[in-house]
Write a protein that holds these residues in place. Structure first.
Motif, mmCIF file in Angstrom:
data_model
loop_
_atom_site.group_PDB
_atom_site.id
_atom_site.type_symbol
_atom_site.label_atom_id
_atom_site.label_comp_id
_atom_site.label_asym_id
_atom_site.label_seq_id
_atom_site.Cartn_x
_atom_site.Cartn_y
_atom_site.Cartn_z
ATOM 1 N N LEU A 1 -1.374 4.421 -0.998
ATOM 2 C CA LEU A 1 -0.784 5.752 -1.125
ATOM 3 C C LEU A 1 -1.184 6.427 -2.434
ATOM 4 C CD1 LEU A 1 1.001 7.702 0.414
ATOM 5 C CD2 LEU A 1 2.980 6.755 -0.751
ATOM 6 N N GLN A 2 -1.215 5.673 -3.546
ATOM 7 C CA GLN A 2 -1.549 6.285 -4.829
ATOM 8 C C GLN A 2 -3.006 6.748 -4.855
ATOM 9 O OE1 GLN A 2 -1.439 1.819 -6.450
ATOM 10 N NE2 GLN A 2 -1.259 3.285 -8.063
ATOM 11 N N VAL A 3 -3.882 6.047 -4.135
ATOM 12 C CA VAL A 3 -5.279 6.470 -4.057
ATOM 13 C C VAL A 3 -5.420 7.652 -3.103
ATOM 14 C CG1 VAL A 3 -7.634 5.747 -3.536
ATOM 15 C CG2 VAL A 3 -6.047 4.122 -4.592
ATOM 16 N N GLU B 1 -21.210 12.583 -5.550
ATOM 17 C CA GLU B 1 -20.512 11.925 -6.657
ATOM 18 C C GLU B 1 -19.946 10.615 -6.102
ATOM 19 O OE1 GLU B 1 -16.334 12.053 -9.110
ATOM 20 O OE2 GLU B 1 -17.128 13.967 -8.371
ATOM 21 N N ALA B 2 -20.350 9.509 -6.688
ATOM 22 C CA ALA B 2 -19.924 8.188 -6.215
ATOM 23 C C ALA B 2 -18.876 7.636 -7.171
ATOM 24 C CB ALA B 2 -21.119 7.240 -6.134
ATOM 25 N N GLN B 3 -17.691 7.387 -6.637
ATOM 26 C CA GLN B 3 -16.578 6.907 -7.462
ATOM 27 C C GLN B 3 -16.043 5.584 -6.901
ATOM 28 O OE1 GLN B 3 -12.496 8.641 -7.245
ATOM 29 N NE2 GLN B 3 -12.871 9.225 -9.372
ATOM 30 N N TRP B 4 -16.174 4.524 -7.689
ATOM 31 C CA TRP B 4 -15.600 3.242 -7.308
ATOM 32 C C TRP B 4 -14.185 3.169 -7.877
ATOM 33 C CZ3 TRP B 4 -20.703 4.053 -7.918
ATOM 34 C CH2 TRP B 4 -21.566 3.480 -6.972
ATOM 35 N N VAL B 5 -13.247 2.708 -7.055
ATOM 36 C CA VAL B 5 -11.829 2.695 -7.431
ATOM 37 C C VAL B 5 -11.304 1.268 -7.417
ATOM 38 C CG1 VAL B 5 -9.526 3.561 -6.866
ATOM 39 C CG2 VAL B 5 -11.548 4.982 -6.393
ATOM 40 N N SER B 6 -10.626 0.895 -8.488
ATOM 41 C CA SER B 6 -9.958 -0.413 -8.518
ATOM 42 C C SER B 6 -8.469 -0.209 -8.738
ATOM 43 C CB SER B 6 -10.534 -1.313 -9.619
ATOM 44 O OG SER B 6 -10.124 -0.885 -10.902
ATOM 45 N N VAL B 7 -7.674 -1.065 -8.111
ATOM 46 C CA VAL B 7 -6.221 -1.050 -8.282
ATOM 47 C C VAL B 7 -5.807 -2.449 -8.713
ATOM 48 C CG1 VAL B 7 -3.984 -0.690 -7.181
ATOM 49 C CG2 VAL B 7 -5.943 0.729 -6.517
ATOM 50 N N ASP B 8 -5.218 -2.537 -9.888
ATOM 51 C CA ASP B 8 -4.807 -3.839 -10.434
ATOM 52 C C ASP B 8 -5.964 -4.836 -10.407
ATOM 53 O OD1 ASP B 8 -2.242 -2.865 -10.885
ATOM 54 O OD2 ASP B 8 -1.551 -3.438 -8.893
ATOM 55 N N LYS C 1 0.802 -1.221 0.000
ATOM 56 C CA LYS C 1 0.000 0.000 0.000
ATOM 57 C C LYS C 1 0.835 1.271 0.000
ATOM 58 C CE LYS C 1 -4.297 -1.643 2.076
ATOM 59 N NZ LYS C 1 -5.340 -1.410 3.106
ATOM 60 N N PHE C 2 2.002 1.223 0.646
ATOM 61 C CA PHE C 2 2.772 2.452 0.852
ATOM 62 C C PHE C 2 4.142 2.449 0.181
ATOM 63 C CE2 PHE C 2 -0.240 2.309 4.357
ATOM 64 C CZ PHE C 2 -0.747 3.602 4.340
ATOM 65 N N GLY C 3 4.476 1.348 -0.512
ATOM 66 C CA GLY C 3 5.764 1.299 -1.178
ATOM 67 C C GLY C 3 6.914 1.490 -0.203
#
Length: 395
Positions: free
Chosen positions: A84-86, A221-228, A63-65
């Motif tokens: 961290l990127q989010v 505003e509803a934003q769903w976020v995906s990572v990889d 998560k934080f590199g």
């Protein structure tokens, strides 16, 4: 982690010893480290504390590199912490909206507050739990524009700030207990409190991606976020933090960078059609945001069946919003016939994807008695309402 363990970690000896340890790799390494550290004269409590933190730092890298190597964690805090990127994208919203004094209510270990502070926002991070607040204070120490307050979020006068960020605790109390709270009324602070706050100031609320959509306020505003390809959160944004004309969006982060599909409402589904040469599996964020229809129209694709989140067309179009497969063959959805077909192809490793079918992929894979050196992907779903098994390969 309890108070006594925290004291061990935050002592000069504890921090020095923790920073001297090699990266955590395996349980066998831990046993070796325990022996060596005890021989060096360190107390059992100190050894247990630093090795526990070393393991959490190792997990925190996802998560934080590299920042994880200088942070402290609790088990529950790491589980809920924003990548961290989010977090950087969250912080960017506040800066773009022109707000500077932000209060982070329920800051946890301080991940989002770190990102805000790094963008030179003046952030006050509020955490009710004493141990977690101390961890956040340690993690935020490099930023003079960040302050940690050990208090209940509901006791803070938000009118002293320009904007609010909330990440309600969605786990039972305790620093090592990671069981999830499923009832939004049991979040800390509660969802009702979060929405009431959003009615007074520009507010961002981070929630789990699977929350009941009926709970989402109309003005958010509803934003769903995906990572990889892993859907990690639902962000709700209010006031000047919400973008005009956008009520639904899917933010997809991966090797391609960052891409977003957005609309002013749920999109209308595309019509169903025949199975083409290519099959598209939309990213989970697109599915959660109910923007499958918009994606289908971008790809000039149709849906395989009503209510099934697979798309198909006769052309392969590169998109960050879906994984594209070439359809090799349509096989009978019959266990015996499938076993025979897969054996004939020498398939010993099989990835099974399914939608719209009552099937346990792990159990089904066992029953197929796979043998051979080849690998394949099998999609079990409905095509035009009928159960089908599609042998596919990633483009």
């Amino acid at each position: 982690m309890d108070i006594s363990e925290l004291r061990e970690i935050l002592s000069a000896e504890g921090l020095r010893l923790l920073d001297s340890l090699p990266p955590y790799e395996s349980a066998a390494d831990v046993l070796k480290s325990v022996t060596e550290l005890r021989k060096a004269g360190h107390s059992p409590a100190m050894v247990a504390a630093v090795l526990s933190q070393s393991k959490l730092r190792g997990r925190g890298e996802a998560k934080f590199g590299p920042f994880a190597s200088r942070m402290l964690f609790t088990e529950a805090g790491l589980e809920q912490a924003t990548r961290l990127q989010v977090a950087a994208l969250h912080a960017g919203r506040f800066r773009a909206a022109g707000v500077w004094r932000v209060v982070d209510l329920g800051c946890g270990i301080g991940g989002d507050a770190m990102a805000m502070a790094a963008l030179e926002l003046e952030v006050t991070a509020v955490e009710r739990d004493e141990v977690t607040a101390a961890i956040a204070a340690y993690n935020l120490a490099p930023w003079p524009n960040a302050t940690v307050v050990n208090a209940d979020a509901t006791d803070i006068d938000v009118t002293d700030f320009d904007a609010v960020f909330l990440d309600p605790a969605r786990r039972t109390s305790g620093h090592s207990n990671t069981s999830r709270v499923t009832n939004p009324a049991d979040y800390s602070p509660s969802l009702d409190f979060a929405f009431a706050t959003a009615a007074t100031l520009p507010t961002g609320i981070k929630l789990g991606p699977g929350i009941d959509r009926d709970l989402i306020p109309r003005d958010a505003e509803a934003q769903w976020v995906s990572v990889d390809r892993d859907v990690v959160e639902l962000g709700l944004w209010f006031g000047t933090l919400a973008r005009p004309g956008i009520r639904r969006s899917a933010l997809v982060i991966g090797p391609h960078g960052t891409a977003e599909l957005s609309a002013d409402a749920d999109s209308e589904d595309a019509p169903t059609g025949e199975l083409g040469d290519y099959l598209y599996e939309p990213d989970g964020a697109v599915i959660r945001a109910r923007l499958i229809g918009d994606l289908a129209r971008r790809l000039d694709a149709t849906m395989l069946s009503d209510g099934i989140a697979y798309l198909s067309s006769n052309s392969a179009i590169e998109t960050p919003f879906a994984t594209c497969f070439r359809v090799l063959e349509v096989l009978p959805f019959d266990e015996r016939a499938l076993r025979k077909e897969l054996a004939a192809r020498g398939i010993g490793r099989l990835e099974i994807k399914k939608r719209g079918v009552d099937l346990d992929p792990a159990e089904f894979r066992k029953r197929l008695k796979l043998k051979g050196d080849n690998s394949a992907t099998l999609v079990v779903t409905r095509v035009a309402g009928r159960h089908s098994a599609l042998l596919v390969e990633r483009t």
